[in-house]
Design an enzyme around this catalytic site. Sequence first.
Site, short mmCIF file in Angstrom:
data_model
loop_
_atom_site.label_atom_id
_atom_site.label_comp_id
_atom_site.label_asym_id
_atom_site.label_seq_id
_atom_site.Cartn_x
_atom_site.Cartn_y
_atom_site.Cartn_z
N HIS A 1 2.82 9.92 -12.02
CA HIS A 1 1.63 10.22 -11.00
C HIS A 1 0.60 11.39 -11.54
O HIS A 1 0.58 12.43 -10.81
CB HIS A 1 2.69 10.32 -9.62
CG HIS A 1 2.14 10.68 -8.43
ND1 HIS A 1 0.68 10.39 -7.92
CD2 HIS A 1 2.48 10.89 -6.65
CE1 HIS A 1 0.81 9.91 -6.83
NE2 HIS A 1 1.77 10.46 -6.31
N LYS A 51 4.03 -12.33 -2.64
CA LYS A 51 4.81 -13.76 -2.82
C LYS A 51 4.87 -13.47 -3.58
O LYS A 51 4.40 -15.40 -3.61
CB LYS A 51 5.42 -13.93 -1.66
CG LYS A 51 6.76 -14.63 -1.07
CD LYS A 51 6.31 -14.83 0.69
CE LYS A 51 7.20 -13.28 1.24
NZ LYS A 51 7.24 -13.22 2.67
N ARG A 77 0.17 1.54 -7.13
CA ARG A 77 1.01 1.95 -5.79
C ARG A 77 2.05 1.41 -6.28
O ARG A 77 2.18 -0.06 -5.67
CB ARG A 77 1.47 3.04 -4.91
CG ARG A 77 2.29 4.06 -4.30
CD ARG A 77 2.47 4.95 -4.53
NE ARG A 77 3.40 5.44 -4.01
CZ ARG A 77 4.00 6.95 -4.54
NH1 ARG A 77 2.89 8.18 -4.33
NH2 ARG A 77 5.11 7.28 -3.26
N ARG A 126 -0.29 8.92 2.46
CA ARG A 126 -1.45 10.12 2.22
C ARG A 126 -2.22 10.52 0.86
O ARG A 126 -3.34 10.33 0.91
CB ARG A 126 -0.33 12.20 1.70
CG ARG A 126 0.10 11.72 2.93
CD ARG A 126 1.06 13.71 2.95
NE ARG A 126 1.84 13.07 4.04
CZ ARG A 126 2.56 14.82 4.40
NH1 ARG A 126 2.07 15.64 3.70
NH2 ARG A 126 3.27 14.76 5.31
N THR A 127 -1.28 9.58 0.05
CA THR A 127 -1.64 9.35 -1.21
C THR A 127 -3.17 8.92 -0.98
O THR A 127 -4.24 8.17 -1.76
CB THR A 127 -1.16 8.98 -2.23
OG1 THR A 127 0.32 9.59 -2.91
CG2 THR A 127 -1.52 9.28 -3.98
#
Lengths: 154, 298
Positions: free
Chosen positions: B128, B79, B100, B50-51
Site C-alpha cells: 500500500h 462477475k 484496490r 478514505r483511501t
Amino acid sequence: MKRDARDGLLISPIENGTVIDHITGGEALNVLKIIGITGATTESISVATNVKSGKVGKKDIVKIVNRELRKEEVDRIALIAPKASINIIRNYEVFEKKGVEIPRLLTGVVRCPNPGCISNTNEPILSRFEVLPEGLHCLYCDQKITRDIASHLI
Amino acid sequence: MNHIISIRDLDRPSIDKLLDQAAKLDAGPHPGKALSGKILALLFFEPSTRTRMSFEAAMARLGGCSIGLDSVEASSMSKGETLADTIRVVSGYADAIVLRHPKEGAARLASEFSAVPVINAGDGAGQHPSQTLLDLYTIRQSMPLSGISVGLLGDLRYGRTAHSLAYALSLYGATLHIISPKGLELPGSIVDELRRGGTDVREHADVSRAIPDLDVLYVTRIQRERFPDSSSYFQVASSYRVTPELLARGKERLVVLHPLPRLDEIDPRVDRLPQARYFDQSRNGIPVRMAMLLKVMP
Ligand SMILES: [Zn+2]
C-alpha cells in the site's frame, strides 16, 4: 555414452536424447516433474535411482529417448539437483555435456504457497519467482519459499 | 510506464523526489490545472472509503476528473471476468488507474495488462505504497528522515503498513525498535532481510523500555479477531496502550503516528498533545497522493 558396469542395464546407451546424470539421490521423479514429464507424456524414459556414485554418494539417473532438453528446462533441474549434469546424445555419442545453472527467474515452475496470492487465481498469468540466495521470491505477492522447493513445483 | 506498485520499487532518491513534490504542493498555491482534462479510474474491489476519497480529492485539486466504481459495483462488473480483462477494458477509459483489490499481487498483475499507469491503493495483505509515502512525509514534517529511531508498536505480523514502512525507513538508515504482543511479532523473514541490509533492528517486549530512545512511535491497530477471546484482547491492548504518562518519558521531539482508524491503541488524552500527529498524517494523504498522480501522469 560409455557403458558403466555399476549402472548396468538400467542405463543402457541410447541413440538420441538426453541423459541426466548425478541427480541428487531420490530426486529423479521430481526432475521428471520439473521438466514436465508425467504419466500422460509419450516419451520413452528410463530412471535409475539410488545408484552408488563415488562423487555424490547416491545418485539418480534419468534417460529420455529422442528428446533434447532445452536450456530453460535444464536450468529448472538445478533447483532440486544442483550437481546434475546433462548429456545430450546424438547417434550414441555425447554431443554436448553441460552442468546446470540456477536461473534468475522462474516462470510457471513453482506454485506460490500464499493462498491470497493473485497467481493462485484464474487470472491469465504464470507464477513468477526470482531466485535469491536464500530461496525463491514471488514477484506478485512477495512470499518467500526457503525450503522444500520440490513440493511447490507445479 | 510509470506505475507505483510497491514501495520496494522506489529507491531513496525517487522517494525523496515524491516527498519534495508533495511538500511543494502542500505549501500551495495548488497548480489547479496540472491534470486538467485527465481522467483517473478508481477500481475498488474492496471498500476503503478514505483511501478512495483521498485519491478523488487529490485528483480534483489537480483539476482532473475521477470515474470509478465502489466495491459492490466493481464485483458485479467483473462477475466471472478476470481482473486482467477488467483492467484491459478500463485502461481504455482513463489516463491512470488506482486499484484496490483483496488479492496480493493484484496491482502487479494489473500493471502487466494496463495500457495506462497503475497506482496500487492496497492489495490484500500486500503493498500500500501511498500509505508508506504519507507516513514518511509526516515524519519528515517534524525531522529529517535519515538516521532516526523509530518504534513500531502493535500488530507487526499482519500489519502491512508496518512492513512497508520498516522497509522504507531502512533506506534512510533508521534504527527500528519493534514492540509487539506475543504471536503478533514482525515476521522473522522480514527481520532477517532488514538486518541483512544493515538495519539495526531491536526487539522489545515492553514499550516503556523503548520509549526513551524513540524519535517516532508508529502505532498500528491490534485487531480483536486475532485473539481467542475479548479478555485476552483487552489484556494485551491495555498493556500496549499509548498514554500521556508513557509519552512523558520520551524525547522532546517524539511524534506519534497511527494509520487510522484506531481502536483502543491510543488514549484519547494523547490527541491534544504536541506529539500526536495522526490527524495530520491522514490530511497529508492529499498532497502525497497529488504528487503520486503527477508522477504517473507527467
Ligand atoms: Zn505469491
